[in-house]
Structure formats: structure tokens, C-alpha cells
Design a protein around this motif. Structure first.
Motif, short mmCIF file in Angstrom:
data_model
loop_
_atom_site.label_atom_id
_atom_site.label_comp_id
_atom_site.label_asym_id
_atom_site.label_seq_id
_atom_site.Cartn_x
_atom_site.Cartn_y
_atom_site.Cartn_z
N TYR A 1 -24.47 33.31 8.19
CA TYR A 1 -25.24 34.43 8.72
C TYR A 1 -24.40 35.19 9.74
O TYR A 1 -24.10 34.69 10.83
CB TYR A 1 -26.54 33.96 9.37
CG TYR A 1 -27.35 35.09 9.98
CD1 TYR A 1 -27.92 36.07 9.16
CD2 TYR A 1 -27.52 35.18 11.35
CE1 TYR A 1 -28.65 37.11 9.72
CE2 TYR A 1 -28.25 36.21 11.92
CZ TYR A 1 -28.81 37.19 11.09
OH TYR A 1 -29.52 38.22 11.65
N ASN A 2 -23.95 36.38 9.37
CA ASN A 2 -23.15 37.24 10.26
C ASN A 2 -22.02 36.46 10.94
O ASN A 2 -21.88 36.48 12.17
CB ASN A 2 -24.05 37.90 11.31
CG ASN A 2 -24.94 38.97 10.70
OD1 ASN A 2 -24.71 39.45 9.60
ND2 ASN A 2 -25.99 39.33 11.43
N PHE B 1 -15.96 33.68 12.08
CA PHE B 1 -15.72 32.25 11.98
C PHE B 1 -15.45 31.74 10.56
O PHE B 1 -14.75 30.74 10.37
CB PHE B 1 -16.92 31.47 12.54
CG PHE B 1 -17.35 31.89 13.90
CD1 PHE B 1 -16.56 31.63 15.01
CD2 PHE B 1 -18.55 32.54 14.10
CE1 PHE B 1 -16.95 32.01 16.28
CE2 PHE B 1 -18.96 32.93 15.37
CZ PHE B 1 -18.16 32.66 16.46
N ILE B 2 -16.05 32.38 9.57
CA ILE B 2 -16.11 31.78 8.24
C ILE B 2 -14.73 31.59 7.60
O ILE B 2 -14.51 30.63 6.86
CB ILE B 2 -17.05 32.61 7.31
CG1 ILE B 2 -17.38 31.83 6.04
CG2 ILE B 2 -16.45 33.97 7.00
CD1 ILE B 2 -18.19 30.59 6.28
N ASP C 1 -22.73 41.92 8.39
CA ASP C 1 -21.45 42.18 9.05
C ASP C 1 -20.25 42.14 8.10
O ASP C 1 -19.10 42.13 8.55
CB ASP C 1 -21.23 41.17 10.18
CG ASP C 1 -21.05 39.74 9.66
OD1 ASP C 1 -21.37 39.48 8.48
OD2 ASP C 1 -20.57 38.89 10.44
N GLY C 2 -20.51 42.10 6.79
CA GLY C 2 -19.42 42.06 5.83
C GLY C 2 -18.94 40.68 5.48
O GLY C 2 -17.93 40.52 4.76
N SER C 3 -19.62 39.65 5.95
CA SER C 3 -19.21 38.27 5.68
C SER C 3 -19.10 37.99 4.18
O SER C 3 -18.12 37.38 3.72
CB SER C 3 -20.22 37.29 6.29
OG SER C 3 -20.32 37.43 7.67
N ASN D 1 -21.86 23.91 9.24
CA ASN D 1 -22.11 25.20 9.89
C ASN D 1 -20.96 26.16 9.63
O ASN D 1 -19.80 25.75 9.46
CB ASN D 1 -22.28 25.01 11.39
CG ASN D 1 -23.70 24.63 11.78
OD1 ASN D 1 -24.55 24.40 10.92
ND2 ASN D 1 -23.95 24.55 13.07
N ASP D 2 -21.27 27.46 9.66
CA ASP D 2 -20.24 28.47 9.38
C ASP D 2 -19.27 28.67 10.54
O ASP D 2 -18.21 29.27 10.37
CB ASP D 2 -20.90 29.80 8.99
CG ASP D 2 -21.91 30.30 10.01
OD1 ASP D 2 -21.99 29.74 11.12
OD2 ASP D 2 -22.63 31.27 9.70
#
Length: 325
Positions: free
Chosen positions: A11-12, A16-17, A43-45, A87-88
Motif C-alpha cells: 500500500y503506497n 520501500f518495495i 503512488d505508482g507502486s 510487510n512491504d
């Protein structure tokens, strides 16, 4: 079919991803696939993952459905023996999945094995080492903010933190433990499912040999805020209702009330007392809307309940020897 499916709710998390997925590319354990569930990011993730990480299976959800729905979507899309929920805003040590799988395979009664989560900016400190639940109605991680070198032994837990935990996929079946409860949306959903697993005779373990670094509050923004306080208060009431028979609730009620009052004083000092009260009201409403989800207590669950009650009392002493809440 892979041995492990890594399921990452996103999520956004464009900040971090990338680091998270790159850390998975370096794993010594190779028999896994990666499923990212994009929870309505704006956010473009999703485009970033789709462009730069073609090995990832990306599932796009049209809106933010919450952690529970996102991970359930990923679990249902997997066909592996184990599911690693991540978690991302994390990065895994290269041996993390290898250590988690080895621990799971040595513990045939394990429902979940969680990694030792360290703070990204202060890796000498624990971020999360698993959760205990006590008779005050508090979930807490005993290692939080403590020296990570003091946590070298495996520990039996009330529940694993789903931010970095390996689960035995077969036990997500409805006639076993079941999936994450989507009525939680987010917060305490991992305590709820871990508690249910314990009632049914399974174990949850922290494996200190598996290291995952966690940014912490990457999506919600801070440890204490009105969104988090409100949801946690609501979900905590719902969790107790679901997982305790009525006699157990009555036995613990004086301690539960004390626990609620202490929490309210704590949040009030931080300007969050109104959010806490709002959450408690929502918790009562959530109970009435989800009465059919209360655990059915047969002989196995009642045996688990007695064992858990002893731990609930013991965990009060553990809580006052720990930091964090």
C-alpha cells in the motif's frame, strides 16, 4: 509448485518495495515465488513492480481493503506448502527464508514461525519478536526496543507477527484454523489468528536465526496515531469476544476493565483519548455485527482455553518485564 509463496500486501510503498523484493532475490533458499497484493496504491507502486520485477505475480485490488483481505487474497492465490507473509517496508537477511523453513519442518505442530524483526535504522534493536497476550487484554512484543543480542533462543508465542512470518498453508482451511478475519481490517488480525491456532492445539514460534529488517509504520506513519489507536481498541474487544468463552470473559473481566482504563490514561496523555473511546464503541458494534464468527468451543478448544488462561495470567508478569505494548 513452489515450497514457499511470499505474500506481500503493498500500500503506497514505492519508497520501500524495491529493497524488499531485491532482498528476496538474494535468498539462499530458492524454492519460492512472490505474490504482491496491491491494496489500491496511488503512488505508482504497482507500475514500478510490474516494470522492474517481472518475476513477481502482481494482484491489483481496486481500493485499500486492509491487511487481512490483502493477505487472504494472496494466500488464496498461492499453491505452496508454506506462505511467508511479509510487510512491504522490510528487507530480509539472505538466510531468512531458509531458517524459517528449517524451523517449521522441525516443529510439526507449528502453525506459524516468525522471524526476528530488527529496526531498519537501528539494527541492534528488536522491532518485533512475536506477541504475547495477557489477561489485561493487552498484546505486546517482549523484545521491542531491546538489544537484539539478548534474543537468541526460540520462543513459544501467543501469536506471530504477520509482518514477517511463515505459515503452514494447510491450516488456513476452514476446518482447521481458518483465514485472517477481514472484520479486523488491520491491527491485531495476526494476534487473533494466532490465538485461534493456539486454541486448536497448534504452536507459534519465534525463530531468532531468521532476520528481517523493518522500517516500521511505513504505511500508517507512526507508532501512535488516531487511526491506529481507534482500530486497535475496536479490534481488541472483538478479539476477546471471539476467542474466549463467556465464562472466561467473566473470569477476566476485572483485569480487562483495569487494562482498558490504563490504556485510556496512556492515550489521553498523548492526546488520543477520544480516538480510544471511539474505538471501544466501534468494538462493541463490531461484536454485534460478527456474532457468527465466535469460536465454537468443543473439547479440543476448551483444553486449549484452559492452557491459554494460565498463560494469560503468566503473561501479565511478562508484560511488566517488557517494553512496548
Amino acid at each position: 509448485m513452489s515450497k514457499v509463496s511470499v505474500v506481500i500486501p503493498c500500500y503506497n510503498s514505492i519508497k520501500f518495495i524495491g529493497a524488499c523484493i531485491k532482498s528476496l532475490r538474494k535468498q539462499t533458499f530458492k524454492d519460492f515465488d512472490v505474490i504482491i497484493v496491491n491494496n489500491g496504491s496511488t503512488d505508482g507502486s504497482a507500475d514500478y513492480v510490474r516494470r522492474d520485477f517481472p518475476e513477481v505475480k502482481l494482484i491489483d485490488l481496486p481500493k485499500n481493503t486492509g491487511f487481512s483481505c490483502a493477505v487472504n487474497t494472496g494466500i488464496k492465490a498461492s499453491d505452496s506448502e508454506y506462505v511467508f507473509l511479509l510487510n512491504d517496508d522490510t528487507a530480509c537477511d539472505e538466510h531468512a527464508i531458509e531458517a524459517l523453513v528449517a524451523s517449521m519442518e522441525k516443529n510439526k505442530r507449528a502453525f506459524a514461525v516468525q522471524a526476528k524483526m530488527l529496526q531498519m535504522k537501528h539494527p541492534e534493536l528488536i522491532d518485533d519478536s512475536g506477541d504475547y497476550y495477557c489477561a489485561l487484554g493487552w498484546a505486546f512484543s517482549p523484545g521491542r526496543d531491546k538489544d537484539e543480542s539478548k534474543f537468541k533462543k526460540k520462543a513459544l508465542l501467543t501469536s506471530a507477527c504477520a509482518g514477517a512470518a511463515l505459515y503452514r498453508r494447510s491450516l488456513f482451511a476452514e476446518d482447521k484454523v481458518g483465514l485472517f478475519d477481514e472484520a479486523h481490517f488491520c491491527y491485531l488480525e495476526d494476534v487473533d489468528i494466532g490465538y485461534r491456532a493456539r486454541l486448536k492445539g497448534y504452536e507459534n514460534i519465534c525463530e531468532p536465526g531468521a532476520i528481517v529488517y523493518h522500517e516500521g509504520s511505513g504505511s500508517s506513519g507512526s507508532r501512535y496515531n488516531s487511526f491506529k489507536v481507534e482500530l486497535t481498541a475496536a479490534n481488541n474487544l472483538y478479539l476477546m469476544y471471539k476467542n474466549m468463552p463467556f465464562l472466561q470473559i467473566l473470569i477476566n473481566l476485572p483485569l480487562i476493565i483495569i487494562g482498558i482504563l490504563i490504556k485510556h490514561a496512556f492515550y489521553t496523555k498523548r492526546g488520543l483519548g477520544r480516538a480510544h473511546l471511539k474505538g471501544l464503541r466501534k468494538g462493541v458494534s463490531k461484536i454485534f455485527k460478527n456474532t457468527e464468527k465466535k469460536v465454537s468451543f468443543g473439547k479440543k478448544e476448551l483444553r486449549g482455553c484452559v492452557k491459554m488462561q494460565l498463560e494469560l495470567w503468566i503473561n501479565i508478569a511478562r508484560r511488566f518485564g517488557a517494553t512496548g505494548a
